[in-house]
Design a protein around this motif. Structure first.
Motif, PDB file in Angstrom:
ATOM      1  N   GLU A 106       0.807  -1.222   0.000  1.00 38.05           N
ATOM      2  CA  GLU A 106       0.000   0.000   0.000  1.00 38.05           C
ATOM      3  C   GLU A 106       0.841   1.274   0.000  1.00 38.05           C
ATOM      4  N   MET A 107       1.803   1.364   0.907  1.00 34.93           N
ATOM      5  CA  MET A 107       2.528   2.628   1.047  1.00 34.93           C
ATOM      6  C   MET A 107       3.366   2.975  -0.192  1.00 34.93           C
ATOM      7  N   PRO A 108       4.164   2.053  -0.711  1.00 36.53           N
ATOM      8  CA  PRO A 108       4.849   2.368  -1.971  1.00 36.53           C
ATOM      9  C   PRO A 108       3.875   2.625  -3.121  1.00 36.53           C
ATOM     10  N   GLY A 109       2.720   1.933  -3.085  1.00 37.38           N
ATOM     11  CA  GLY A 109       1.720   2.164  -4.124  1.00 37.38           C
ATOM     12  C   GLY A 109       1.155   3.571  -4.086  1.00 37.38           C
ATOM     13  N   LEU A 110       0.956   4.100  -2.885  1.00 36.30           N
ATOM     14  CA  LEU A 110       0.517   5.489  -2.750  1.00 36.30           C
ATOM     15  C   LEU A 110       1.607   6.444  -3.228  1.00 36.30           C
ATOM     16  N   SER A 111       2.854   6.135  -2.895  1.00 37.59           N
ATOM     17  CA  SER A 111       3.970   6.987  -3.309  1.00 37.59           C
ATOM     18  C   SER A 111       4.079   7.066  -4.825  1.00 37.59           C
ATOM     19  N   ALA A 112       3.759   5.949  -5.501  1.00 37.74           N
ATOM     20  CA  ALA A 112       3.902   5.875  -6.962  1.00 37.74           C
ATOM     21  C   ALA A 112       2.666   6.335  -7.711  1.00 37.74           C
ATOM     22  N   ASN A 113       1.634   6.800  -7.000  1.00 34.85           N
ATOM     23  CA  ASN A 113       0.360   7.165  -7.619  1.00 34.85           C
ATOM     24  C   ASN A 113      -0.253   5.977  -8.360  1.00 34.85           C
ATOM     25  N   GLU A 114       0.003   4.794  -7.843  1.00 35.29           N
ATOM     26  CA  GLU A 114      -0.591   3.567  -8.350  1.00 35.29           C
ATOM     27  C   GLU A 114      -1.876   3.264  -7.588  1.00 35.29           C
ATOM     28  N   LEU A 115      -1.861   3.566  -6.286  1.00 37.69           N
ATOM     29  CA  LEU A 115      -2.996   3.320  -5.407  1.00 37.69           C
ATOM     30  C   LEU A 115      -3.479   4.632  -4.807  1.00 37.69           C
ATOM     31  N   GLN A 116      -4.748   4.636  -4.387  1.00 39.43           N
ATOM     32  CA  GLN A 116      -5.288   5.788  -3.664  1.00 39.43           C
ATOM     33  C   GLN A 116      -5.957   5.285  -2.393  1.00 39.43           C
ATOM     34  N   ASN A 117      -5.779   6.033  -1.304  1.00 36.28           N
ATOM     35  CA  ASN A 117      -6.473   5.701  -0.060  1.00 36.28           C
ATOM     36  C   ASN A 117      -7.760   6.507   0.005  1.00 36.28           C
ATOM     37  N   ASN A 118      -8.820   5.849   0.374  1.00 34.64           N
ATOM     38  CA  ASN A 118     -10.146   6.478   0.355  1.00 34.64           C
ATOM     39  C   ASN A 118     -10.653   6.841   1.743  1.00 34.64           C
ATOM     40  N   VAL A 119      -9.807   6.667   2.740  1.00 36.04           N
ATOM     41  CA  VAL A 119     -10.119   7.099   4.094  1.00 36.04           C
ATOM     42  C   VAL A 119      -9.052   8.104   4.486  1.00 36.04           C
ATOM     43  N   SER A 120      -9.442   9.322   4.730  1.00 37.33           N
ATOM     44  CA  SER A 120      -8.458  10.363   5.031  1.00 37.33           C
ATOM     45  C   SER A 120      -7.718  10.056   6.328  1.00 37.33           C
ATOM     46  N   SER A 121      -6.416  10.060   6.235  1.00 34.66           N
ATOM     47  CA  SER A 121      -5.544   9.836   7.387  1.00 34.66           C
ATOM     48  C   SER A 121      -4.279  10.634   7.156  1.00 34.66           C
ATOM     49  N   PRO A 122      -3.867  11.462   8.113  1.00 37.19           N
ATOM     50  CA  PRO A 122      -2.659  12.270   7.906  1.00 37.19           C
ATOM     51  C   PRO A 122      -1.441  11.422   7.517  1.00 37.19           C
ATOM     52  N   ARG A 158      13.165   7.807 -13.333  1.00 34.59           N
ATOM     53  CA  ARG A 158      11.794   7.798 -13.832  1.00 34.59           C
ATOM     54  C   ARG A 158      10.837   8.348 -12.774  1.00 34.59           C
ATOM     55  N   ALA A 159      11.167   8.204 -11.505  1.00 32.46           N
ATOM     56  CA  ALA A 159      10.331   8.792 -10.452  1.00 32.46           C
ATOM     57  C   ALA A 159      10.292  10.310 -10.598  1.00 32.46           C
ATOM     58  N   ASP A 160      11.438  10.900 -10.920  1.00 34.40           N
ATOM     59  CA  ASP A 160      11.467  12.350 -11.130  1.00 34.40           C
ATOM     60  C   ASP A 160      10.572  12.742 -12.298  1.00 34.40           C
ATOM     61  N   GLU A 161      10.620  11.951 -13.377  1.00 33.63           N
ATOM     62  CA  GLU A 161       9.822  12.263 -14.563  1.00 33.63           C
ATOM     63  C   GLU A 161       8.339  12.011 -14.325  1.00 33.63           C
ATOM     64  N   VAL A 162       8.022  10.824 -13.809  1.00 31.18           N
ATOM     65  CA  VAL A 162       6.617  10.414 -13.709  1.00 31.18           C
ATOM     66  C   VAL A 162       5.932  11.044 -12.507  1.00 31.18           C
ATOM     67  N   ILE A 163       6.468  10.823 -11.306  1.00 29.36           N
ATOM     68  CA  ILE A 163       5.832  11.374 -10.112  1.00 29.36           C
ATOM     69  C   ILE A 163       6.015  12.885 -10.057  1.00 29.36           C
ATOM     70  N   GLY A 164       7.195  13.336 -10.459  1.00 30.01           N
ATOM     71  CA  GLY A 164       7.405  14.781 -10.509  1.00 30.01           C
ATOM     72  C   GLY A 164       6.458  15.470 -11.465  1.00 30.01           C
ATOM     73  N   GLY A 165       6.129  14.793 -12.556  1.00 25.85           N
ATOM     74  CA  GLY A 165       5.178  15.355 -13.508  1.00 25.85           C
ATOM     75  C   GLY A 165       3.762  15.376 -12.979  1.00 25.85           C
ATOM     76  N   MET A 166       3.403  14.394 -12.153  1.00 24.15           N
ATOM     77  CA  MET A 166       2.050  14.330 -11.590  1.00 24.15           C
ATOM     78  C   MET A 166       1.892  15.233 -10.375  1.00 24.15           C
TER      79      MET A 166
END
Length: 477
Positions: A71-87, A436-444
């Protein structure tokens, strides 16, 4: 300083029962090392030693790692989204993680080191024992080395330089400084190479729920890929693919069943329902929820829309579902959320490694080595089961490497942080020392992304307890 739950001290009576941890959430410092007499008793025979080592597989800290490591790396990569707000969760999806993030401190750091402590204690007991048969000694030592390598591979990927405990000495381990990442990777390779020589291809359990030699080979192939040792990655992946034990599962709906011949290693569950779907509502932290309820974690629209229209994975492994006027992309790789009426167990465990990844590892290694035809053949093996056309045989090396990255994204989404680690380890198309993280995540996420976000922060509480720990760049603020 390494922390874990107050009832999570390594107690041999609980290890022998196959469980080490309670659900108590109060964090305390690790206690003194297990007594030598206790270790000697636990490893006095093949049966008791096997039961002790099974405690690593069954411990709650080990299992509490499963979902967060996806889950956590998936959120970092914009692959996953969490639907319950948590800081703590929200910080991952904006790549703005703070040094006090509780998920980093507990789920990613503390639970990892708890499992490492267990593995080291087991190695100590195995090495001291005079009562084990050679075959069982080799099997158990090989298993614990694989476990140690597996956990260390995630720690070094997430944090870079990390403490590297290799002995059963909690008091000394609690004050370790960070070991350079290159040395951590070297220890991982050493552990896996030693495990190769200790293990055999025979699984010591039904349904591939314990480690064999090919598990060590599969992890070694991944490690060599991450280290850009292309020839060694190809050799290790070849060993798995050509072992004759595994085959790609053509039916996408049963790829994650516990009898799938694509599975290389999986962790059993008592219910036969995966950890990834066990929690049944938005607060449970899983990919599944009761009908009409929003799952805690779903696939992002960005990743879903990147899948080719004819890709069978888009329909077999994702359910685009309207809930409350919004469309959610529910991950359905695992099919069971609850047991069917009249049944007492399901047919899904937690898949740790599967054959498809090995084909993609070999494809990337071959492409980097200039064997484009071999790489294309491997990618086509994966695309074929997804119902997609073959790649153009005249494809160039740069285009092929991007095609492999895309295929890894489509095949491995929601599994073990692959997308995040792929983006971090791959050079940017534009070069310039970026990834690629700089290109992809940085772009998003241009407003929040910096290159230093590729590593997570060392938990602040750990640095207070152990002044030998330094902080990663970008977090001294």
């Amino acid at each position: 300083m390494l922390y874990f739950n107050s009832h999570k001290k390594v107690m041999l009576s609980l290890l022998l029962a196959g469980s080490v941890f309670s659900s108590c959430k109060k964090l305390v410092e690790i206690g003194p090392p297990t007594t030598q007499v206790g270790l000697d008793q636990a490893f006095a025979s093949d049966a008791t030693a096997t039961s002790a080592v099974l405690g690593v597989y069954n411990a709650s800290a080990t299992r509490d790692l499963l979902f967060p490591l996806s889950e956590m790396p998936g959120l970092s990569a914009n692959e996953l989204q969490n639907n319950v707000s948590s800081p703590s969760f929200d910080e991952f999806k904006t790549n703005s993680i703070t040094v006090t993030n509780s998920v980093v401190a507990v789920n990613l750091w503390a639970y990892s080191y708890t499992t490492l402590a267990q593995a080291n204690a087991m190695m100590e007991g195995i090495n001291r024992s005079k009562g084990l048969s050679p075959a069982v000694r080799n099997q158990l030592l090989g298993e614990t080395k694989v476990w140690r390598a597996f956990i260390n591979s995630y720690l070094v990927n997430m944090f870079g330089d990390v403490p590297l405990p290799v002995k059963d000495d909690p008091l000394s381990n609690a004050t370790l400084a960070r070991t350079p990442a290159a040395q951590v990777w070297s220890q991982i390779i050493t552990d896996l190479a030693e495990a190769q020589s200790l293990l055999t291809d025979a699984y010591p359990s039904t349904l591939r729920t314990r480690v064999n030699r090919q598990v060590a080979n599969a992890l070694l192939a991944r490690v060599y890929l991450y280290q850009k040792e292309w020839a060694k990655a190809e050799t290790a992946a070849n060993a798995v693919i050509n072992s004759g034990i595994y085959t790609l599962n053509k039916d996408l709906n049963t790829t994650f069943s516990n009898t799938s011949n694509e599975v290389i290693w999986q962790l059993a569950t008592l219910t036969g329902i995966s950890t990834y779907t066990t929690n049944r509502d938005a607060n449970g932290g899983s990919y599944a929820a009761a009908p009409g309820t929003i799952p805690a974690v779903t696939l992002t629209d960005t990743l879903y829309n990147s899948l080719e229209p004819a890709d069978r994975r888009k329909t077999s492994w994702v359910a685009a579902t309207d809930i409350g006027g919004q469309n959610y992309k529910i991950i359905t790789k695992y099919k069971l959320r609850v047991l069917a009426t009249g049944t007492t167990t399901g047919n899904e465990f937690n898949v740790m490694l599967r054959l498809a990844e090995q084909y993609l590892i070999r494809a990337e290694a071959r492409a980097q080595l200039g064997n484009l035809a071999g790489a294309v053949a491997d990618v086509d093996s994966i695309r074929s089961k997804a119902g997609l056309p073959q790649l153009d045989n005249s494809i160039t090396q740069p285009a092929l490497l991007l095609a492999i990255e895309k295929e890894r994204k489509a095949e491995l989404f929601g599994e073990w942080g692959h997308r995040w680690f792929d983006l971090k380890r791959t050079p940017a198309v534009a070069g310039g020392g970026k990834t690629r993280a700089d290109e992809v995540i940085g772009g998003m996420r241009p407003a929040t992304w910096t290159s230093t976000d590729a590593l997570y922060p060392i938990p602040d509480a750990q640095r207070v307890a152990n002044p030998a720990l330094t902080q990663n760049p970008g977090y001294n603020r």
